[in-house]
Enzyme design. Structure first.
Site, PDB file in Angstrom:
ATOM      1  N   HIS A  34       0.871  -1.175   0.000  1.00 66.16           N
ATOM      2  CA  HIS A  34       0.000   0.000   0.000  1.00 66.16           C
ATOM      3  C   HIS A  34       0.909   1.225   0.000  1.00 66.16           C
ATOM      4  CE1 HIS A  34       1.042   0.125   4.225  1.00 66.16           C
ATOM      5  NE2 HIS A  34       0.496  -1.063   4.420  1.00 66.16           N
ATOM      6  N   GLY A  36       1.889   3.108   2.225  1.00 62.90           N
ATOM      7  CA  GLY A  36       2.897   3.135   3.293  1.00 62.90           C
ATOM      8  C   GLY A  36       4.173   2.432   2.849  1.00 62.90           C
ATOM      9  N   HIS A  37       4.014   1.211   2.309  1.00 62.41           N
ATOM     10  CA  HIS A  37       5.191   0.497   1.785  1.00 62.41           C
ATOM     11  C   HIS A  37       5.875   1.332   0.706  1.00 62.41           C
ATOM     12  CE1 HIS A  37       2.652  -3.131   2.961  1.00 62.41           C
ATOM     13  NE2 HIS A  37       3.772  -3.341   3.632  1.00 62.41           N
ATOM     14  N   LYS A 150       3.946   3.202  11.777  1.00 57.68           N
ATOM     15  CA  LYS A 150       2.669   2.611  12.207  1.00 57.68           C
ATOM     16  C   LYS A 150       2.983   1.476  13.187  1.00 57.68           C
ATOM     17  CE  LYS A 150       0.385  -0.406  10.160  1.00 57.68           C
ATOM     18  NZ  LYS A 150       0.267  -1.831  10.529  1.00 57.68           N
ATOM     19  N   ASP A 151       4.036   0.720  12.876  1.00 56.76           N
ATOM     20  CA  ASP A 151       4.487  -0.343  13.769  1.00 56.76           C
ATOM     21  C   ASP A 151       5.539   0.260  14.707  1.00 56.76           C
ATOM     22  OD1 ASP A 151       3.308  -2.984  12.530  1.00 56.76           O
ATOM     23  OD2 ASP A 151       3.970  -1.740  10.865  1.00 56.76           O
ATOM     24  N   GLN A 154       7.656  -2.062  16.813  1.00 53.93           N
ATOM     25  CA  GLN A 154       8.564  -2.834  15.962  1.00 53.93           C
ATOM     26  C   GLN A 154       9.815  -2.023  15.622  1.00 53.93           C
ATOM     27  OE1 GLN A 154       7.478  -5.544  12.560  1.00 53.93           O
ATOM     28  NE2 GLN A 154       7.920  -3.750  11.344  1.00 53.93           N
ATOM     29  N   SER A 186      -2.667  -0.317   6.363  1.00 58.97           N
ATOM     30  CA  SER A 186      -2.195  -1.626   6.799  1.00 58.97           C
ATOM     31  C   SER A 186      -2.659  -2.644   5.771  1.00 58.97           C
ATOM     32  CB  SER A 186      -2.805  -1.967   8.165  1.00 58.97           C
ATOM     33  OG  SER A 186      -2.676  -3.342   8.436  1.00 58.97           O
ATOM     34  N   SER A 187      -1.834  -3.636   5.516  1.00 55.09           N
ATOM     35  CA  SER A 187      -2.279  -4.706   4.608  1.00 55.09           C
ATOM     36  C   SER A 187      -3.535  -5.358   5.165  1.00 55.09           C
ATOM     37  CB  SER A 187      -1.171  -5.749   4.443  1.00 55.09           C
ATOM     38  OG  SER A 187      -0.006  -5.116   3.970  1.00 55.09           O
TER      39      SER A 187
END
Ligand code: PAF
Length: 300
Positions: A34, A36-37, A150-151, A154, A186-187
């Site tokens: 998406h 974001g990636h 977003k993560d 992580q 998000s996926s």
């Protein structure tokens, strides 16, 4: 763009690039790209000579009963998106290539940063993430690696792992990317039906209200978290898993919003688990609230 399935081939390409004095940018992903990636790929493209995107739905970061088997996949779509973003190499290894001897006996555990927040509901998740990311860092070698905020947890965990193990990788954290209506990209958004998707907007709305309250002078973390709980409780389709205010770097719980704080949450919408956050920087009465960004241009 070339698509690679073998570890040895990826390693050779990256070693060769560096030997020629070229820098390597790495974007680790689980695919189903998406915006974001794609923003991570663009950042990597702008700052490096060779851009590698890895696409691997890593089984070790899913617990039994989680969504590994139904995790969204679209290799053809991903391949063309990566190509459009100017990616040089898409690494799409089969599971046996990454884990030739079955689940790894050597794992990476980042103590302290992984027990709270998402670590409560997903106690084995971060060891799966750090172990596979450590492997990717080892295969790709010295590089700059890009992750989205977003993560948030992580990124903090991977940054700490990289520092603790002196891995020759610069970890870059990039803004969270939102849909125009505010939903964090998000996926997993692909799992939501129309009603769930509109219910999920309460998460962004609640975090926006947090940012407004902090701008108005509120600094009490429990009052802010209570306000998020109350907002989410109004929407029956959304079940809040946690909402917490943490030090943005150490991820320790904080009682007051100080210089750098992240207020993060996870929620279940139907069977879909979503996460979101706002990063708050305060200096006296000055407040900067980072809720991420919306990419308005059309990504074809
Ligand atoms: O954020 C993800 O997509 C994954 O957790 C990562 C970092 C690619 C590791 O599998």
């Amino acid at each position: 763009m070339i698509v690679i399935e073998r570890v040895s081939e990826l390693r050779e390409h990256c070693d060769r690039a560096r030997a020629q004095g070229r820098s390597v940018g790495l974007v680790p992903t689980m695919g189903f790209f998406h915006a974001g990636h794609r923003s991570l790929m663009r950042a990597a493209r702008a700052e490096n000579d060779l851009v590698v995107v890895t696409l691997f739905v890593n089984p070790t970061q899913f617990a039994p009963g989680e969504d590994l088997s139904r995790y969204p996949r679209d290799l053809e779509g991903d391949r063309s998106a990566a190509e459009i973003e100017g990616v040089d190499m898409l690494f799409v290894p089969p599971v046996e290539e990454v884990y030739p001897d079955g689940p790894p006996r050597t794992t990476v555990h980042v103590a302290g940063l992984t027990e709270g927040m998402c670590g409560v509901g997903r106690p084995t998740h971060f060891d799966g993430v750090t172990t596979v990311v450590a492997k990717l860092f080892s295969i790709v070698g010295p590089c700059t690696a890009y992750f989205g905020r977003k993560d948030y947890q992580q990124v903090a965990v991977i940054t700490r792992m990289t520092r603790d193990l002196e891995l020759p990788v610069k970890v870059v954290s990039r803004p969270l990317v939102r849909e125009p209506d505010g939903l964090a990209m998000s996926s997993r958004n692909a799992y939501l039906d129309a009603e769930q998707r509109s219910a999920a907007l309460v998460l962004h709305q609640a975090l926006t209200a947090v940012a407004d309250a902090v701008r108005d002078g509120e600094r009490d973390a429990s009052r802010l978290c209570d306000a998020v709980r109350a907002a989410v409780a109004e929407v029956p389709q959304v079940r809040l898993e946690y909402v917490e205010a943490r030090d943005a770097r150490t991820l320790e719980l904080v009682e007051r919003i100080t210089d750098d704080t992240v207020l993060a949450l996870a929620a279940q919408v139907g069977r879909t688990r979503l996460i979101d956050n706002v990063v708050l920087h305060t200096a006296g009465s000055a407040v900067e609230a980072d809720l991420g960004m919306v990419i308005h241009e059309e990504l074809s």
